[in-house]
Write an enzyme that holds these catalytic residues in place. Structure first.
Site, PDB file in Angstrom:
ATOM      1  N   THR A  44      45.896  51.893  45.534  1.00 42.68           N
ATOM      2  CA  THR A  44      46.600  52.244  44.298  1.00 42.68           C
ATOM      3  C   THR A  44      46.064  53.545  43.718  1.00 42.68           C
ATOM      4  O   THR A  44      46.830  54.421  43.304  1.00 42.68           O
ATOM      5  CB  THR A  44      46.448  51.114  43.261  1.00 42.68           C
ATOM      6  OG1 THR A  44      46.895  49.887  43.833  1.00 42.68           O
ATOM      7  CG2 THR A  44      47.259  51.411  42.021  1.00 42.68           C
ATOM      8  N   TYR A 107      56.399  43.386  41.640  1.00 43.52           N
ATOM      9  CA  TYR A 107      57.766  43.378  41.110  1.00 43.52           C
ATOM     10  C   TYR A 107      58.564  42.131  41.475  1.00 43.52           C
ATOM     11  O   TYR A 107      59.180  41.525  40.603  1.00 43.52           O
ATOM     12  CB  TYR A 107      58.557  44.629  41.533  1.00 43.52           C
ATOM     13  CG  TYR A 107      59.896  44.716  40.820  1.00 43.52           C
ATOM     14  CD1 TYR A 107      59.960  45.119  39.491  1.00 43.52           C
ATOM     15  CD2 TYR A 107      61.080  44.345  41.456  1.00 43.52           C
ATOM     16  CE1 TYR A 107      61.172  45.158  38.820  1.00 43.52           C
ATOM     17  CE2 TYR A 107      62.285  44.384  40.790  1.00 43.52           C
ATOM     18  CZ  TYR A 107      62.334  44.793  39.475  1.00 43.52           C
ATOM     19  OH  TYR A 107      63.529  44.815  38.816  1.00 43.52           O
ATOM     20  N   TYR A 133      44.112  41.568  47.833  1.00 45.29           N
ATOM     21  CA  TYR A 133      43.896  42.307  46.583  1.00 45.29           C
ATOM     22  C   TYR A 133      44.744  41.685  45.488  1.00 45.29           C
ATOM     23  O   TYR A 133      45.971  41.722  45.543  1.00 45.29           O
ATOM     24  CB  TYR A 133      44.261  43.783  46.801  1.00 45.29           C
ATOM     25  CG  TYR A 133      44.101  44.683  45.598  1.00 45.29           C
ATOM     26  CD1 TYR A 133      43.339  44.328  44.484  1.00 45.29           C
ATOM     27  CD2 TYR A 133      44.731  45.929  45.583  1.00 45.29           C
ATOM     28  CE1 TYR A 133      43.203  45.182  43.406  1.00 45.29           C
ATOM     29  CE2 TYR A 133      44.589  46.789  44.500  1.00 45.29           C
ATOM     30  CZ  TYR A 133      43.825  46.413  43.416  1.00 45.29           C
ATOM     31  OH  TYR A 133      43.694  47.252  42.347  1.00 45.29           O
ATOM     32  N   ARG A 138      48.836  44.865  37.347  1.00 41.63           N
ATOM     33  CA  ARG A 138      49.793  45.807  37.932  1.00 41.63           C
ATOM     34  C   ARG A 138      50.953  45.096  38.625  1.00 41.63           C
ATOM     35  O   ARG A 138      52.082  45.560  38.606  1.00 41.63           O
ATOM     36  CB  ARG A 138      49.097  46.738  38.934  1.00 41.63           C
ATOM     37  CG  ARG A 138      48.347  47.891  38.293  1.00 41.63           C
ATOM     38  CD  ARG A 138      47.808  48.832  39.360  1.00 41.63           C
ATOM     39  NE  ARG A 138      47.114  49.973  38.790  1.00 41.63           N
ATOM     40  CZ  ARG A 138      47.670  51.158  38.533  1.00 41.63           C
ATOM     41  NH1 ARG A 138      48.954  51.342  38.796  1.00 41.63           N
ATOM     42  NH2 ARG A 138      46.964  52.152  38.030  1.00 41.63           N
ATOM     43  N   LYS A 161      39.594  41.337  46.953  1.00 41.27           N
ATOM     44  CA  LYS A 161      39.302  42.241  45.846  1.00 41.27           C
ATOM     45  C   LYS A 161      39.940  41.612  44.602  1.00 41.27           C
ATOM     46  O   LYS A 161      41.159  41.502  44.509  1.00 41.27           O
ATOM     47  CB  LYS A 161      39.886  43.630  46.091  1.00 41.27           C
ATOM     48  CG  LYS A 161      39.691  44.581  44.904  1.00 41.27           C
ATOM     49  CD  LYS A 161      40.357  45.926  45.137  1.00 41.27           C
ATOM     50  CE  LYS A 161      40.219  46.829  43.917  1.00 41.27           C
ATOM     51  NZ  LYS A 161      40.920  48.129  44.098  1.00 41.27           N
ATOM     52  N   ILE A 203      35.075  47.465  44.716  1.00 43.50           N
ATOM     53  CA  ILE A 203      35.968  48.557  45.113  1.00 43.50           C
ATOM     54  C   ILE A 203      36.289  49.260  43.806  1.00 43.50           C
ATOM     55  O   ILE A 203      37.035  48.748  42.976  1.00 43.50           O
ATOM     56  CB  ILE A 203      37.218  48.054  45.846  1.00 43.50           C
ATOM     57  CG1 ILE A 203      36.820  47.393  47.160  1.00 43.50           C
ATOM     58  CG2 ILE A 203      38.187  49.211  46.105  1.00 43.50           C
ATOM     59  CD1 ILE A 203      37.984  46.811  47.953  1.00 43.50           C
TER      60      ILE A 203
END
Length: 295
Positions: A44, A107, A133, A138, A161, A203
């Protein structure tokens, strides 16, 4: 395998919008010299959302080339289309990477069983290790600990993550996964606490700016010296907050530009350069932490 401080590497770009490979080489060398334990290329923070596949693959290849086997490179390969994530993973598999970072589909808000099917399909398509992840801030969709535990049964899925910043979530996940399943913090603000509670690494966005400090924090926590880890964390804590007052990676790129490590802070639309007030805030943090501002 993937322990310690991994930087969520930015993708430097020229003012015309093209990838700046000279700048990318400089950044990779900066991290090798400063003790970063590994790189995440085109996640990202690397603006994966606005890099087409061909460019995405080339940036990963160049990152591996510039790292010269000094540190491992993990490639971002997530997508909200399972077939696209599989295609990208297959294209990246022979670039010299050490593994993949694959984000929860964004989404389309998949169900928990849909997440299991998605990640199992990706892991079935490669022999390389896959890190999950989870970043619900987000993606909106939140991968629950029980889902992580189900996925941890797959031989190619080796870790998570976790960007929730929730220590209770960490404890819940630890109780359900094998001891060798890697748990990495994706939330800089709570990363030290995550490490002190049994996390294996980070990370990190902050590591773009202060890689030596983030690496030493991880090393101290791994050695059980939590007081030293907390001291180091406190010394860079202002970055954990200030770098996120605008959408990531707007301010990390600006700081790297002001440090003279990249020649341009250009971002691809719809992201744009930071507001004047944000520049003032982050540059005050730079001064306070002793980082020289160029220009």
């Amino acid at each position: 395998m993937f322990k310690g401080s991994f930087v969520a590497l930015v993708t430097p770009m020229n003012p015309d919008g093209e990838v700046d490979y000279v700048g990318l080489k400089k950044l990779v060398e900066f991290h090798v010299e400063n003790g970063t334990h590994g790189l995440v290329s085109v996640g990202t923070t690397g603006e994966s959302a606005t890099l087409p596949f061909e460019e995405h693959i080339e940036v990963v290849k160049k990152t591996v080339e510039y790292a010269k086997n000094a540190i491992p490179v993990i490639a971002g390969s997530g997508a909200n289309s399972t077939s696209e994530a599989i295609f990208l993973s297959k294209q990246l598999a022979n670039t010299g990477i050490a593994g993949f970072l694959s984000v929860v589909p964004y989404y389309n808000k998949p169900q928990q069983k849909g997440m299991v099917a998605h990640f199992e399909a990706i892991a079935d398509a490669t022999d390389l290790p896959v890190l999950l992840y989870n970043v619900p801030g987000r993606t909106v969709a939140d991968m629950l600990p029980e889902t992580v535990a189900e996925l941890a049964k797959h031989k190619n899925i080796v870790g998570l993550k976790d960007a929730t910043g929730d220590m209770e979530r960490l404890k819940q996940t630890q109780a359900l996964v094998p001891d060798d399943f890697l748990l990495l913090s994706g939330d800089d603000l709570t990363s030290c606490e995550f490490l002190c509670n049994g996390g294996h690494g980070v990370i990190s966005v902050t590591a773009n700016i202060v890689p030596a400090e983030m690496a030493k924090m991880c090393e101290s926590a791994a050695a059980g010296d939590f007081a030293e880890a907390k001291r180091i964390d406190q010394s860079v804590a202002a970055f954990h907050e200030a770098l996120f007052i605008e959408p990531n990676p707007v301010l990390p790129k600006w700081v790297l530009y002001k440090m003279g490590l990249i020649d341009s802070a250009f971002l691809r639309l719809p992201l744009i350069l930071p507001e004047l007030q944000s520049k003032k805030v982050i540059e005050d943090v730079m001064r306070a932490t002793g980082i020289t501002i160029n220009g």
